[in-house]
Design a protein around this motif. Structure first.
Motif, PDB file in Angstrom:
ATOM      1  N   THR A  64       0.844  -1.192   0.000  1.00  0.00           N
ATOM      2  CA  THR A  64       0.000   0.000   0.000  1.00  0.00           C
ATOM      3  C   THR A  64       0.879   1.242   0.000  1.00  0.00           C
ATOM      4  OG1 THR A  64      -1.680  -1.181   1.266  1.00  0.00           O
ATOM      5  CG2 THR A  64      -1.857   1.212   1.184  1.00  0.00           C
ATOM      6  N   ASN A  65       0.553   2.197  -0.868  1.00  0.00           N
ATOM      7  CA  ASN A  65       1.351   3.416  -0.973  1.00  0.00           C
ATOM      8  C   ASN A  65       0.483   4.661  -0.838  1.00  0.00           C
ATOM      9  OD1 ASN A  65       3.966   2.516  -1.244  1.00  0.00           O
ATOM     10  ND2 ASN A  65       3.796   2.227  -3.443  1.00  0.00           N
ATOM     11  N   LYS A  66       1.078   5.735  -0.348  1.00  0.00           N
ATOM     12  CA  LYS A  66       0.472   7.053  -0.407  1.00  0.00           C
ATOM     13  C   LYS A  66       1.363   7.961  -1.240  1.00  0.00           C
ATOM     14  CE  LYS A  66      -2.728   7.634   3.428  1.00  0.00           C
ATOM     15  NZ  LYS A  66      -3.137   8.543   4.536  1.00  0.00           N
ATOM     16  N   LEU A  67       0.728   8.803  -1.998  1.00  0.00           N
ATOM     17  CA  LEU A  67       1.467   9.639  -2.936  1.00  0.00           C
ATOM     18  C   LEU A  67       1.915  10.910  -2.236  1.00  0.00           C
ATOM     19  CD1 LEU A  67      -1.030   9.210  -5.880  1.00  0.00           C
ATOM     20  CD2 LEU A  67       0.828   7.702  -5.184  1.00  0.00           C
ATOM     21  N   VAL A  68       3.036  10.857  -1.561  1.00  0.00           N
ATOM     22  CA  VAL A  68       3.532  11.998  -0.792  1.00  0.00           C
ATOM     23  C   VAL A  68       4.846  12.483  -1.387  1.00  0.00           C
ATOM     24  CG1 VAL A  68       4.239  12.824   1.464  1.00  0.00           C
ATOM     25  CG2 VAL A  68       2.439  11.099   1.292  1.00  0.00           C
ATOM     26  N   PHE A  69       4.922  13.781  -1.647  1.00  0.00           N
ATOM     27  CA  PHE A  69       6.156  14.380  -2.140  1.00  0.00           C
ATOM     28  C   PHE A  69       6.693  15.326  -1.074  1.00  0.00           C
ATOM     29  CE2 PHE A  69       3.946  13.051  -5.920  1.00  0.00           C
ATOM     30  CZ  PHE A  69       4.952  12.495  -6.683  1.00  0.00           C
ATOM     31  N   PRO A  70       7.996  15.329  -0.859  1.00  0.00           N
ATOM     32  CA  PRO A  70       8.568  16.163   0.216  1.00  0.00           C
ATOM     33  C   PRO A  70       8.382  17.649  -0.061  1.00  0.00           C
ATOM     34  CG  PRO A  70      10.300  15.207  -1.155  1.00  0.00           C
ATOM     35  CD  PRO A  70       9.025  14.553  -1.581  1.00  0.00           C
ATOM     36  N   ASP A  71       8.407  18.435   1.008  1.00  0.00           N
ATOM     37  CA  ASP A  71       8.251  19.888   0.885  1.00  0.00           C
ATOM     38  C   ASP A  71       9.308  20.487  -0.031  1.00  0.00           C
ATOM     39  OD1 ASP A  71       6.077  19.909   2.553  1.00  0.00           O
ATOM     40  OD2 ASP A  71       7.245  20.347   4.365  1.00  0.00           O
ATOM     41  N   SER A  72      10.513  19.921  -0.012  1.00  0.00           N
ATOM     42  CA  SER A  72      11.594  20.476  -0.845  1.00  0.00           C
ATOM     43  C   SER A  72      11.248  20.387  -2.329  1.00  0.00           C
ATOM     44  CB  SER A  72      12.903  19.735  -0.559  1.00  0.00           C
ATOM     45  OG  SER A  72      12.751  18.342  -0.802  1.00  0.00           O
ATOM     46  N   THR A  73      10.615  19.298  -2.735  1.00  0.00           N
ATOM     47  CA  THR A  73      10.221  19.131  -4.136  1.00  0.00           C
ATOM     48  C   THR A  73       9.142  20.136  -4.517  1.00  0.00           C
ATOM     49  OG1 THR A  73      10.738  16.772  -4.060  1.00  0.00           O
ATOM     50  CG2 THR A  73       9.270  17.505  -5.824  1.00  0.00           C
ATOM     51  N   ILE A  74       8.164  20.306  -3.654  1.00  0.00           N
ATOM     52  CA  ILE A  74       7.078  21.248  -3.925  1.00  0.00           C
ATOM     53  C   ILE A  74       7.591  22.689  -3.910  1.00  0.00           C
ATOM     54  CG2 ILE A  74       4.801  22.013  -3.181  1.00  0.00           C
ATOM     55  CD1 ILE A  74       5.015  19.108  -4.287  1.00  0.00           C
ATOM     56  N   ASP A  75       8.488  23.008  -2.987  1.00  0.00           N
ATOM     57  CA  ASP A  75       9.062  24.352  -2.923  1.00  0.00           C
ATOM     58  C   ASP A  75       9.867  24.663  -4.184  1.00  0.00           C
ATOM     59  OD1 ASP A  75       7.930  24.804  -0.466  1.00  0.00           O
ATOM     60  OD2 ASP A  75       9.723  24.265   0.681  1.00  0.00           O
ATOM     61  N   GLU A  76      10.583  23.678  -4.669  1.00  0.00           N
ATOM     62  CA  GLU A  76      11.364  23.885  -5.898  1.00  0.00           C
ATOM     63  C   GLU A  76      10.449  24.187  -7.078  1.00  0.00           C
ATOM     64  OE1 GLU A  76      15.007  21.712  -8.296  1.00  0.00           O
ATOM     65  OE2 GLU A  76      13.453  20.469  -7.377  1.00  0.00           O
ATOM     66  N   LEU A  77       9.330  23.471  -7.160  1.00  0.00           N
ATOM     67  CA  LEU A  77       8.382  23.737  -8.242  1.00  0.00           C
ATOM     68  C   LEU A  77       7.809  25.149  -8.113  1.00  0.00           C
ATOM     69  CD1 LEU A  77       6.610  23.034 -10.630  1.00  0.00           C
ATOM     70  CD2 LEU A  77       5.061  21.835  -9.076  1.00  0.00           C
ATOM     71  N   ARG A  78       7.495  25.561  -6.900  1.00  0.00           N
ATOM     72  CA  ARG A  78       6.988  26.921  -6.701  1.00  0.00           C
ATOM     73  C   ARG A  78       7.995  27.961  -7.209  1.00  0.00           C
ATOM     74  NH1 ARG A  78       5.150  24.986  -1.378  1.00  0.00           N
ATOM     75  NH2 ARG A  78       2.873  24.829  -1.389  1.00  0.00           N
ATOM     76  N   GLN A  79       9.264  27.723  -6.923  1.00  0.00           N
ATOM     77  CA  GLN A  79      10.304  28.650  -7.372  1.00  0.00           C
ATOM     78  C   GLN A  79      10.365  28.708  -8.898  1.00  0.00           C
ATOM     79  OE1 GLN A  79      13.973  27.464  -5.491  1.00  0.00           O
ATOM     80  NE2 GLN A  79      13.096  27.585  -3.422  1.00  0.00           N
ATOM     81  N   ARG A  80      10.215  27.569  -9.528  1.00  0.00           N
ATOM     82  CA  ARG A  80      10.246  27.534 -11.000  1.00  0.00           C
ATOM     83  C   ARG A  80       9.048  28.293 -11.580  1.00  0.00           C
ATOM     84  NH1 ARG A  80      13.849  23.879 -13.253  1.00  0.00           N
ATOM     85  NH2 ARG A  80      14.936  22.563 -11.743  1.00  0.00           N
ATOM     86  N   LEU A  81       7.901  28.150 -10.938  1.00  0.00           N
ATOM     87  CA  LEU A  81       6.712  28.848 -11.417  1.00  0.00           C
ATOM     88  C   LEU A  81       6.784  30.346 -11.140  1.00  0.00           C
ATOM     89  CD1 LEU A  81       3.921  26.315 -10.365  1.00  0.00           C
ATOM     90  CD2 LEU A  81       4.865  26.692 -12.657  1.00  0.00           C
ATOM     91  N   ASN A  82       7.645  30.753 -10.236  1.00  0.00           N
ATOM     92  CA  ASN A  82       7.814  32.167  -9.899  1.00  0.00           C
ATOM     93  C   ASN A  82       8.775  32.892 -10.842  1.00  0.00           C
ATOM     94  OD1 ASN A  82       6.201  33.089  -7.730  1.00  0.00           O
ATOM     95  ND2 ASN A  82       7.315  31.751  -6.330  1.00  0.00           N
ATOM     96  N   ARG A  83       9.485  32.152 -11.640  1.00  0.00           N
ATOM     97  CA  ARG A  83      10.459  32.786 -12.539  1.00  0.00           C
ATOM     98  C   ARG A  83       9.756  33.635 -13.595  1.00  0.00           C
ATOM     99  NH1 ARG A  83      14.280  27.947 -14.516  1.00  0.00           N
ATOM    100  NH2 ARG A  83      12.219  27.227 -15.156  1.00  0.00           N
ATOM    101  N   THR A  84      10.402  34.687 -14.002  1.00  0.00           N
ATOM    102  CA  THR A  84       9.871  35.509 -15.093  1.00  0.00           C
ATOM    103  C   THR A  84       9.941  34.707 -16.390  1.00  0.00           C
ATOM    104  OG1 THR A  84      10.628  37.538 -14.018  1.00  0.00           O
ATOM    105  CG2 THR A  84      10.131  37.653 -16.382  1.00  0.00           C
ATOM    106  N   LEU A  85       8.821  34.636 -17.085  1.00  0.00           N
ATOM    107  CA  LEU A  85       8.751  33.841 -18.316  1.00  0.00           C
ATOM    108  C   LEU A  85       9.044  34.725 -19.522  1.00  0.00           C
ATOM    109  CD1 LEU A  85       5.550  31.726 -17.557  1.00  0.00           C
ATOM    110  CD2 LEU A  85       7.943  31.026 -17.348  1.00  0.00           C
TER     111      LEU A  85
END
Length: 472
Positions: A64-85
């Protein structure tokens, strides 16, 4: 002059007679036997175990598994989405040249400012079903498995069903359909209830891809069948779309003893005889189709649309690793690439809209759930490789389209999907095509777009399977 006309008439008659003869005989020329495929082919990174029986015994644990991603992974994605496009402005205010720049900026804003702050809620949403992993033929396989409790089986027709997604989809597409198939408190009016198995295809999401060449749809079909056997299902139903339809068809063709019925919302067949029938269908659709259905098969328009919309397919069938290199670690590019397909394959007219029509049939949260699955599992490269494997020489030499399928088959066509095949072509392969429907709405991702309609069609098919196979 007279002699020339006589020659033309004679030549024309000879061609017609030859075509009719070829039409009648082409099945004997192109009909193939089911290929011998290995049921134990090894796809893991290491060497294949010498003692296969011991390996299966030791690796058959279902976790049995739960789909959990660490805060560091989610924070990194937030930073990428914050970049000027630094995006180039679109030449037109719609999707005719691809994903409109302004709409992409709108989606990124929503993703960053609305969706991401609620990411843990979205995780909980995706936990609502039971997630499991097990190892099959050297690969870690992820799947949902929903079983019916004994007290809910009373008075119900109860069957296992295997749901198979395609690309760029995932198990997320099936969530609304799962609720209809597997009801924890079934309605008294509902005759049917199902044990539901929804795997992530190898290389997609949490299912491991392989570093070995050769894992095409036929080999994936073997893995899916082995998964169902491991779960204790000797006989089961299949429903699939996209590449899920290809894999499901292969399971039904290679393992008819295990398949009660095969239902698809993208039935296809590419054989010599089918091509001839396709040409005849295009020339005279009113002659071959039932009243009202001929409008769904304007073949010349289909060819035009195929040319416009299958550039991604050709690229992934030839250079999947290039696609992966561009899109890995690039969340905005990945979203544009995936969501553009959810627009164009849902309705060809959505390209004329400034927002690609994405929110007409789908909630943006659901679309971003799917994008997040691809991004967080870094599976865009491994998922794209199935296109190349599907068109490999080794896969083509198996001639699977020319191997008849005798399992009871149901085909549902939804008007706005990319391609349709009428019955007179499909019956060359699916010799027990017992269910055939056409809908004047719906597109490629109908399990998420119109789950009630797909469910109703599937239940109608199951009733016909029961009657055909005398299951009652």
């Amino acid at each position: 002059m007279l002699g020339s006309k006589r020659f033309q008439w004679t030549f024309g008659i000879v061609c017609i007679v030859g075509a009719l003869f070829a039409y009648r005989r082409i099945n004997t020329v192109f009909e193939a036997e089911a290929p011998k495929v290995s049921l134990q082919q090894w796809w893991g990174d290491g060497e294949k175990p010498e003692d296969w029986t011991a390996y299966v015994k030791n690796s058959s644990e279902i976790i049995t598994n739960k789909l959990v991603f660490p805060d560091s992974t989610i924070d990194e994605l937030r930073q990428r989405l914050n970049r000027t496009l630094r995006l180039t402005e679109s030449m037109s205010p719609d999707f005719r040249n691809g994903f409109n720049t302004q709409e992409l900026l709108n989606i990124v804003d929503y993703w960053r400012d609305n969706y991401m702050p609620r990411w843990r809620e979205r995780e909980v949403f995706m936990w609502q079903f039971n997630h499991f992993t097990t190892e099959i033929q050297g690969l870690r396989m992820h799947f949902l498995h929903l079983m019916v409790y004994d007290e809910n089986k009373v008075g119900k027709h109860h069957y296992p069903v295997l749901l198979l997604h395609g690309w760029p989809s995932s198990i997320r597409e099936f969530y609304p359909l799962i609720h209809k198939l597997h009801q924890t408190h079934p309605d008294k009016k509902n005759e049917y209830i199902f044990n539901v198995v929804v795997p992530s295809i190898p290389g997609f999401a949490w299912s491991q891809g392989t570093s070995r060449a050769g894992l095409g749809p036929v080999q994936v079909a073997v893995i899916m069948r082995n998964l169902m056997l491991r779960l204790g299902y000797r006989k089961f139903l299949i429903q699939g779309g996209g590449f899920g339809s290809v894999i499901g068809s292969h399971i039904a063709t290679l393992f008819p003893e295990n398949v009660l019925g095969y239902h698809s919302n993208l039935c296809t067949v590419f054989t010599g005889r089918s091509v001839i029938k396709g040409i005849l269908n295009a020339l005279k659709p009113n002659f071959f189709f039932r009243d009202g259905f001929e409008e769904m098969f304007p073949h010349w328009e289909v060819i035009k649309r195929l040319i416009e919309e299958t550039g991604y397919y050709h690229l992934q069938a030839t250079k999947p690793d290039t696609v992966g290199a561009v899109l890995s670690d690039n969340p905005v590019g990945l979203a544009a690439y995936i969501l553009e397909k959810w627009s164009s394959l849902t309705n060809k007219d959505y390209k004329n809209s400034s927002n690609g029509g994405l929110r007409k049939r789908f909630k943006l949260d659901a679309l971003l759930d799917n994008v997040m699955i691809y991004y967080l599992t870094n599976s865009i490269t491994t998922s794209s490789r199935i296109f190349a494997e599907h068109h490999s020489t080794e896969q083509r030499e198996l001639h699977m389209d020319s191997v008849p399928t005798d399992v009871p088959t149901g085909c549902a066509r939804f008007k706005h999907d990319l391609i349709h095949f009428p019955d007179n072509q499909l019956k060359d392969k699916y010799r027990n095509l017992i269910h055939s429907t056409f809908y004047k709405d719906g597109g490629h991702f109908v399990a998420l777009e119109m789950p009630t309609l797909l469910y109703t069609d599937f239940i109608a098919f199951v009733k016909k399977v029961e009657k055909f196979s005398k299951l009652k």
